[in-house]
Scaffold this motif. Structure first.
Motif, PDB file in Angstrom:
ATOM      1  N   GLN A   9       1.034  -1.232   0.494  1.00 29.85           N
ATOM      2  CA  GLN A   9       0.094  -0.057   0.009  1.00 29.85           C
ATOM      3  C   GLN A   9       0.935   1.476  -0.608  1.00 29.85           C
ATOM      4  OE1 GLN A   9      -3.412   0.370   2.257  1.00 29.85           O
ATOM      5  NE2 GLN A   9      -2.890  -2.017   3.102  1.00 29.85           N
ATOM      6  N   GLY A  17       9.970  -3.368   9.030  1.00 28.43           N
ATOM      7  CA  GLY A  17       8.750  -4.029   8.239  1.00 28.43           C
ATOM      8  C   GLY A  17       8.134  -4.509   7.453  1.00 28.43           C
ATOM      9  N   ASN A  18       8.249  -4.356   6.299  1.00 29.92           N
ATOM     10  CA  ASN A  18       8.030  -3.436   5.238  1.00 29.92           C
ATOM     11  C   ASN A  18       9.247  -4.438   4.586  1.00 29.92           C
ATOM     12  OD1 ASN A  18       6.501  -0.527   5.548  1.00 29.92           O
ATOM     13  ND2 ASN A  18       5.736  -2.503   4.853  1.00 29.92           N
ATOM     14  N   TYR A 131     -11.840  -5.999   1.416  1.00 29.60           N
ATOM     15  CA  TYR A 131     -10.487  -6.057   0.644  1.00 29.60           C
ATOM     16  C   TYR A 131      -9.977  -7.342   0.116  1.00 29.60           C
ATOM     17  CZ  TYR A 131      -5.611  -4.365   1.939  1.00 29.60           C
ATOM     18  OH  TYR A 131      -4.319  -4.138   2.386  1.00 29.60           O
ATOM     19  N   ASP A 138      -5.749  -9.695  -7.196  1.00 29.25           N
ATOM     20  CA  ASP A 138      -4.550  -9.040  -7.938  1.00 29.25           C
ATOM     21  C   ASP A 138      -3.504 -10.506  -8.474  1.00 29.25           C
ATOM     22  OD1 ASP A 138      -5.443  -6.441  -6.386  1.00 29.25           O
ATOM     23  OD2 ASP A 138      -4.603  -7.022  -4.776  1.00 29.25           O
ATOM     24  N   VAL A 149       5.855 -12.087   0.995  1.00 29.55           N
ATOM     25  CA  VAL A 149       4.758 -11.380   1.695  1.00 29.55           C
ATOM     26  C   VAL A 149       5.634 -11.493   3.046  1.00 29.55           C
ATOM     27  CG1 VAL A 149       2.339 -10.750   1.004  1.00 29.55           C
ATOM     28  CG2 VAL A 149       2.292 -13.239   1.961  1.00 29.55           C
ATOM     29  N   GLY A 150       4.520 -10.981   3.731  1.00 30.80           N
ATOM     30  CA  GLY A 150       5.102 -10.906   5.713  1.00 30.80           C
ATOM     31  C   GLY A 150       3.974 -11.868   6.298  1.00 30.80           C
ATOM     32  N   ASP A 152       1.195 -11.530   8.437  1.00 32.17           N
ATOM     33  CA  ASP A 152       0.088 -10.676   8.508  1.00 32.17           C
ATOM     34  C   ASP A 152      -1.086 -11.188   6.811  1.00 32.17           C
ATOM     35  OD1 ASP A 152       1.885  -9.237   7.070  1.00 32.17           O
ATOM     36  OD2 ASP A 152       0.900  -7.237   7.972  1.00 32.17           O
ATOM     37  N   GLN A 153       0.060 -11.311   5.919  1.00 28.82           N
ATOM     38  CA  GLN A 153      -1.266 -11.484   5.109  1.00 28.82           C
ATOM     39  C   GLN A 153      -1.418 -12.933   4.175  1.00 28.82           C
ATOM     40  OE1 GLN A 153      -2.646  -8.591   3.521  1.00 28.82           O
ATOM     41  NE2 GLN A 153      -0.459  -7.626   4.715  1.00 28.82           N
ATOM     42  N   ALA A 188       9.514 -12.235   9.679  1.00 29.89           N
ATOM     43  CA  ALA A 188       8.438 -12.662   8.853  1.00 29.89           C
ATOM     44  C   ALA A 188       7.011 -11.982   9.372  1.00 29.89           C
ATOM     45  CB  ALA A 188       7.717 -14.023   9.320  1.00 29.89           C
ATOM     46  N   ILE A 190       8.406  -8.293  11.893  1.00 30.23           N
ATOM     47  CA  ILE A 190       8.917  -7.279  13.231  1.00 30.23           C
ATOM     48  C   ILE A 190       7.739  -6.528  13.646  1.00 30.23           C
ATOM     49  CG2 ILE A 190      10.067  -5.591  12.951  1.00 30.23           C
ATOM     50  CD1 ILE A 190      11.431  -8.025  11.690  1.00 30.23           C
ATOM     51  N   LYS A 199       2.947  -4.835  16.030  1.00 37.47           N
ATOM     52  CA  LYS A 199       3.476  -5.225  14.873  1.00 37.47           C
ATOM     53  C   LYS A 199       4.095  -4.080  14.886  1.00 37.47           C
ATOM     54  CE  LYS A 199       1.052  -5.475  11.108  1.00 37.47           C
ATOM     55  NZ  LYS A 199       0.049  -5.824  10.473  1.00 37.47           N
ATOM     56  N   MET A 200       5.628  -3.718  13.620  1.00 31.81           N
ATOM     57  CA  MET A 200       6.214  -2.935  13.289  1.00 31.81           C
ATOM     58  C   MET A 200       4.783  -2.471  12.139  1.00 31.81           C
ATOM     59  SD  MET A 200      10.169  -1.387  11.988  1.00 31.81           S
ATOM     60  CE  MET A 200      10.160  -1.589  13.208  1.00 31.81           C
ATOM     61  N   LYS A 202       3.078   1.280   9.860  1.00 30.82           N
ATOM     62  CA  LYS A 202       3.124   2.152   9.360  1.00 30.82           C
ATOM     63  C   LYS A 202       1.406   3.427   9.914  1.00 30.82           C
ATOM     64  CE  LYS A 202       2.019   0.421   4.603  1.00 30.82           C
ATOM     65  NZ  LYS A 202       2.811   0.468   3.695  1.00 30.82           N
TER      66      LYS A 202
END
Ligand code: TYM
Length: 338
Positions: A9, A17-18, A131, A138, A149-150, A152-153, A188, A190, A199-200, A202
């Motif tokens: 995003q 983390g990303n 979402y 996608d 991905v991390g 969380d996905q 996986a 951060i 979670k780290m 944004k």
């Protein structure tokens, strides 16, 4: 051959983390996949960003800025297809076609929706709820095999697999492939520098909770120095470390960046306190991020070039998505052209 797809995003700056959870793997996949004749698609998920309030005046700039950050981190727009989601209408179109297959009960189990909607579930946008269906589109629209991905996905990708399986079965087709998540072993998830159990992210209001790829050396050193820890020295045994969330997080970051296992890092630092470990970690971070930060500053000076790169990527993505989108319309018995 492999078909790799992933998105991010375009909100806020790229953070550690990303980078460690996803982007570094994108860059690695890019080299590996090109060698075996496959291809990679990476995109700025601007259609996902509008599921929560987003300032329209800032969105285009954020897309460009995140594109620059990805290129600075090692995505090569000549080898990988880099674009923004809104420029490839097949994503949104397929999401609607899949909405007939996805079940409300499946979406009700999504933990990210529960976290993001919080207590005000009735007031959350419909887009925030659906979402994961757009996210399924996608990846399915490119017949993706691998999705870096991390952690969380992961649940979202399991949903994409369920949607693909049900669609193929219901409509007697093999149109969709089942995407495999690729989650890194040591990065996986951060965690925040202020709270080892969060979670780290944004969306954390505290800048001190995360390291941005645009942070300078002094900022990185200060954030690591102030990172929450406990007074004990580092243990030799990973099982003991696992019980200390903040310490475990800093060791995981070190291990991920230096490409070592937790055991290897502990073997070196066991018995030492954070007074010794933190400066070593800060130095490693600064050295790793320095070239990325420098390249990012250079890229941001040429927004027209970034737009050209994104337009080129979108044209390639549209061409790749079209046959699968056409297949989905046909499988459903829908007529597009008369
Ligand atoms: P987003 O934008 O929140 O995050 C981008 C990537 O960074 C990973 N990540 C983390 N990894 C480890 N530790 C963390 N603290 C951390 N924070 C973020 C995420 O797992 C992700 O890989 N829904 C996605 C974007 C998306 C997508 C897709 C991804 C849209 N469509 C299709 C893959 C395939 C998201 O919001 O990621």
């Amino acid at each position: 051959s492999k078909r790799v797809v992933s998105g991010i995003q375009p909100t806020g700056n790229l953070h550690l983390g990303n980078y460690l959870g996803a982007i570094r793997n994108w860059v690695r996949m890019q080299d590996e996949v090109a060698a075996d004749g496959g291809d990679c698609f990476f995109f700025l998920a601007d259609l996902h960003a509008i599921t929560v309030h987003n300032d329209p005046k800032e969105l285009a700039g954020n897309v460009r800025q995140m594109a620059a950050a990805l290129i600075a981190a090692g995505i090569d727009p000549e080898r990988s297809t880099l674009f923004n989601q809104a420029a490839v209408p097949a994503h949104a179109e397929l999401a609607w076609l899949l909405a007939g297959t996805a079940r409300i009960g499946w979406l009700n189990r999504m933990t990210q929706f529960k976290d993001k909607a919080g207590k005000n579930r009735e007031g959350a946008s419909v887009g925030l709820f659906t979402y994961p269906v757009l996210m399924a589109a996608d990846v399915l629209v490119y017949r993706t095999t691998h999705v870096p991905v991390g952690e969380d996905q992961k649940q979202h990708l399991e949903l994409a697999r369920d949607i693909a399986t049900k669609f193929n079965l219901d409509f007697g087709t093999d149109l969709f492939t089942l995407p495999e998540p690729m989650i890194p072993p040591t990065a996986a998830r951060i965690m925040s520098l202020r709270d080892g159990n969060a979670k780290m992210s944004k969306s954390d209001p505290s800048e001190q909770s995360r390291i941005h790829l645009t942070d300078d050396a002094d900022t990185i050193a200060a954030k690591i120095r102030k990172a929450k820890t406990d007074p004990e020295p580092l243990p030799a045994d990973p099982a003991v470390l696992a019980e200390r969330p903040e310490a475990r997080n800093l060791v995981s970051i070190y291990a991920a960046i230096s490409d070592e296992s937790t055991e290897q890092v502990l073997a070196r630092f066991a018995g030492q306190g954070f007074g010794a470990f933190k400066p070593a970690l800060a130095e490693l971070l600064v050295e790793t991020l320095r070239p990325i930060t420098a390249r990012l500053a250079e890229l941001e000076r040429d927004p027209a070039e970034l737009d050209r790169i994104l337009a080129h990527g979108a044209a390639k993505a549209r061409a790749a998505a079209e046959p699968v989108l056409a297949g989905a319309y046909a499988a459903l018995g829908l007529t597009r052209e008369t």
